[in-house]
Design an enzyme around this catalytic site. Structure first.
Site, PDB file in Angstrom:
ATOM      1  N   ASP A 127      49.643  40.892  15.693  1.00  0.00           N
ATOM      2  CA  ASP A 127      49.346  41.299  17.202  1.00  0.00           C
ATOM      3  C   ASP A 127      48.008  41.895  16.721  1.00  0.00           C
ATOM      4  O   ASP A 127      47.702  42.812  15.954  1.00  0.00           O
ATOM      5  CB  ASP A 127      50.272  42.223  17.753  1.00  0.00           C
ATOM      6  CG  ASP A 127      50.261  43.689  17.271  1.00  0.00           C
ATOM      7  OD1 ASP A 127      49.745  44.619  18.013  1.00  0.00           O
ATOM      8  OD2 ASP A 127      50.736  43.762  16.303  1.00  0.00           O
ATOM      9  N   ASP A 170      56.614  47.739  20.170  1.00  0.00           N
ATOM     10  CA  ASP A 170      56.393  48.312  19.024  1.00  0.00           C
ATOM     11  C   ASP A 170      57.301  49.697  19.326  1.00  0.00           C
ATOM     12  O   ASP A 170      57.967  50.026  20.181  1.00  0.00           O
ATOM     13  CB  ASP A 170      55.118  48.771  18.818  1.00  0.00           C
ATOM     14  CG  ASP A 170      54.197  49.529  19.754  1.00  0.00           C
ATOM     15  OD1 ASP A 170      55.180  50.139  20.728  1.00  0.00           O
ATOM     16  OD2 ASP A 170      53.214  49.504  20.028  1.00  0.00           O
TER      17      ASP A 170
END
Length: 379
Positions: free
Chosen positions: A271, A92
């Site tokens: 996720d 990320d």
């Protein structure tokens, strides 16, 4: 990275596809275990691959930047070599972590200056530095630097935030284009769609992200305080615009029910820390419903953790034994519960894919949803 759309469900927007990376293929829809600092909490990396059967894991740019640091990661040849994971990795942008540091970060057009939660040292995350950091980490899929707008933001703030995210995306693309992967394999950059809970902003952001012709697109800023139905509405708005020939990644979501509902609306990748975090605290997701393993009712229940479970821990250990470990605060309890929950999530998306391909996804989903949302301990 390449993506192939194999089939779309006749009665919903659910999709089955295949992502190909230099570290292997990813069958979608897929759930990615969160490996914040390079490890999936309370799980051996071999179990994550062999028993849980994860095809890709997620690493966190903010945490990996602070510890062990990019110098260490570059010295060893990237995160794959550092943690011995030879399948794909996604990182990320660190945006969510930075913007959650209320009181110890300052945002301006250049980027975000923040204090480390570890030692108080000061750092700058900008679109350029975040691209460089993710090059050093070496993930197969990396995220553009964005501002993660709170779900309760008013319209004007959400609009300004989205526009900043768009300007930062352009800078990310420039930096990404003028640098090269460091370890001999390709990396793909995903833009992140923002816009809070406002359909016109989400529409505009999806159009902007899609115009960049990247390998995939992420949907951010959801499951951050807004009502669940609003989240589903925004997913529908965004996926009505995003190209069908690229994977769609819904960041940080969510419960098993959230995942099935999002799959129904055309999301491919997920996720969430919930499987491991909730597992460590005694909440188990099972084929028959949600269990609070600390409950007295499991004290003498010597049946498997989940009769239909797919992990070896489901076959090897009983509910009573796991309850004993969790109540006793034994580390093994966290390991077993985390592994079980992750296996449940991975099997859920695997079954969803199977039913999309066989043409009966909607019927299967409607039968599964009531069960997996039932809280067995409260019957």
């Amino acid at each position: 990275m390449k993506y192939k759309l194999l089939k779309t469900d006749d009665k919903s927007a659910a999709r089955a596809g295949l992502i190909s990376t230099d570290h292997g293929d990813i069958e979608t829809p897929i759930f990615m275990p969160v490996g914040t600092v390079g490890s999936v909490k309370a799980c051996h990396i071999t179990d994550v691959g062999d028993d849980i059967k994860a095809q890709i894991i997620l690493g966190n740019t903010y945490h990996l930047y602070l510890r062990p640091g990019t110098e260490v990661l570059q010295a060893v040849g990237g995160l794959h070599k550092f943690n011995a994971w030879n399948k794909p990795i996604l990182t990320d942008s660190g945006g969510f972590q930075v913007f959650s540091l209320t009181g110890i970060r300052k945002m301006k057009e250049e980027g975000v200056t923040f204090q480390s939660h570890i030692d108080g040292s000061r750092h700058l995350f900008s679109p350029e530095t975040v691209m460089d950091i993710q090059r050093s980490i070496g993930a197969d899929i990396i995220m553009a630097f964005d501002e993660c707008t709170p779900g309760t933001a008013d319209y004007n703030y959400a609009k300004q935030s989205m526009e900043r995210t768009h300007r930062w995306l352009d800078r990310c693309l420039v930096r990404f284009g003028e640098t090269e992967p460091l370890y001999g394999y390709g990396q793909s950059l995903f833009p992140i769609v923002q816009g809070c809970v406002y359909p016109d902003l989400r529409l505009k952001s999806a159009e902007f992200a899609a115009s960049k012709n990247c390998d995939g697109i992420a949907i951010g800023g959801l499951a951050v305080g807004e009502p669940t139905e609003k989240m589903y509405e925004m997913i529908e708005v965004v996926n009505g615009i995003l190209p069908t020939d690229r994977p769609r990644y819904l960041m940080g979501v969510g419960t098993p029910a959230n995942i099935l509902e999002a799959i129904s609306r055309g999301v491919d990748m997920f996720d969430c820390v919930m499987p491991t975090r909730n597992g460590r605290n005694g909440m188990l997701f099972t084929s028959e419903g949600i269990i609070n393993i600390k409950n007295e009712m499991w004290k003498r229940d010597f049946s498997p953790i989940d009769e239909n479970g797919t992990s070896f821990v489901d076959r090897q250990y009983s509910k009573a034994y796991l309850r004993h470990l969790i109540i006793s605060k034994e580390i093994l309890g966290s390991m077993i519960a985390s592994q079980h929950n992750l296996a449940f999530y991975l099997n859920l998306v695997k079954e969803a894919r199977k039913h999309i391909l066989s043409g009966d996804f909607t019927q299967w989903r409607d039968a599964v949803l009531p069960k997996i949302q039932t809280r067995i301990s409260e019957k």
